[in-house]
Design a protein around this motif. Structure first.
Motif, PDB file in Angstrom:
ATOM      1  N   MET A  64       0.842  -1.205   0.000  1.00 53.53           N
ATOM      2  CA  MET A  64       0.000   0.000   0.000  1.00 53.53           C
ATOM      3  C   MET A  64       0.873   1.250   0.000  1.00 53.53           C
ATOM      4  SD  MET A  64      -1.014  -0.380   3.976  1.00 53.53           S
ATOM      5  CE  MET A  64      -0.829  -2.147   3.880  1.00 53.53           C
ATOM      6  N   GLY A 111      -3.190   3.998   0.657  1.00 53.59           N
ATOM      7  CA  GLY A 111      -4.071   3.087   1.376  1.00 53.59           C
ATOM      8  C   GLY A 111      -5.538   3.138   0.983  1.00 53.59           C
ATOM      9  N   CYS A 146      -7.052   2.284  -1.723  1.00 48.95           N
ATOM     10  CA  CYS A 146      -7.532   1.088  -2.437  1.00 48.95           C
ATOM     11  C   CYS A 146      -7.337  -0.180  -1.628  1.00 48.95           C
ATOM     12  CB  CYS A 146      -6.791   0.940  -3.768  1.00 48.95           C
ATOM     13  SG  CYS A 146      -5.061   0.423  -3.586  1.00 48.95           S
TER      14      CYS A 146
HETATM   15  S1  FES Z   1      -2.285   2.729  -2.475  1.00 49.86           S
HETATM   16 FE1  FES Z   1      -3.072   4.633  -3.118  1.00 49.86          FE
HETATM   17  S2  FES Z   1      -4.598   4.105  -4.542  1.00 49.86           S
HETATM   18 FE2  FES Z   1      -3.691   2.229  -4.066  1.00 49.86          FE
END
Ligand code: FES
Ligand code: FES
Length: 151
Positions: A93, A96, A98
């Motif tokens: 990640m 984070g 998504c």
């Molecule tokens: S870690 Fe930022 S959009 Fe996936």
């Protein structure tokens, strides 16, 4: 109307609007792991598990979850800590946003195809978009969880 379902292993009866989407209902209960990104079922930020299958909760009418077994990222990671551990250890990640969706899809991948190759895992996870990473660390996280003991 009232909605009765099992949420993260607990029987719940909730008052909802007939046209409410599952994502909004679940977030209103304080389970805010699933996010709204696109709102039209294409980004994967809102993934939940219903009767062991992945769904985009942003386009899932909550009333249809009546009598079903619904799991969110909170419940899945509590049930199987190896899931979150894989993303932490492999640093899967950046911002984070998504990550909850990635984690939920990783869970269903292991149930549907526990021996997936990296290529198959990438294909399975294609509906989970990430704006930050090049998917390398996410894929490493997915493969680490696939290699872990199933719980
Ligand atoms: S870690 Fe930022 S959009 Fe996936
Ligand atoms: S917010 Fe549901 S798929 Fe994008």
């Amino acid at each position: 109307m009232q909605l009765s379902l099992t949420l993260n292993g607990e029987a719940r009866t909730i008052e909802i609007e007939p046209d409410a989407m599952l994502l909004d209902v679940v977030r209103s209960l304080g389970l805010t792991g699933a996010k709204e990104g696109c709102g039209v079922g294409v980004c994967g930020l809102c993934m939940m598990v219903i009767n062991e299958l992945p769904v985009s909760a942003c386009i899932y009418v909550a009333a249809l979850a009546a009598g079903k077994d619904v799991w969110t990222v909170e419940g899945l990671t509590a049930r199987d800590p190896a899931l979150l551990e894989a993303f932490v250890v492999e640093e899967g990640m950046q911002c984070g946003i998504c990550t909850p969706g990635q984690v939920v899809s990783t869970y269903t991948l292991k149930r549907e195809c526990p021996n997936a190759t990296e290529e198959q895992a990438r294909e399975y996870m294609a509906g989970n978009l990430c704006r930050c990473t090049g998917y390398v660390s996410i894929t490493s996280s997915v493969m680490k969880y696939l290699a872990s003991e199933a719980r």
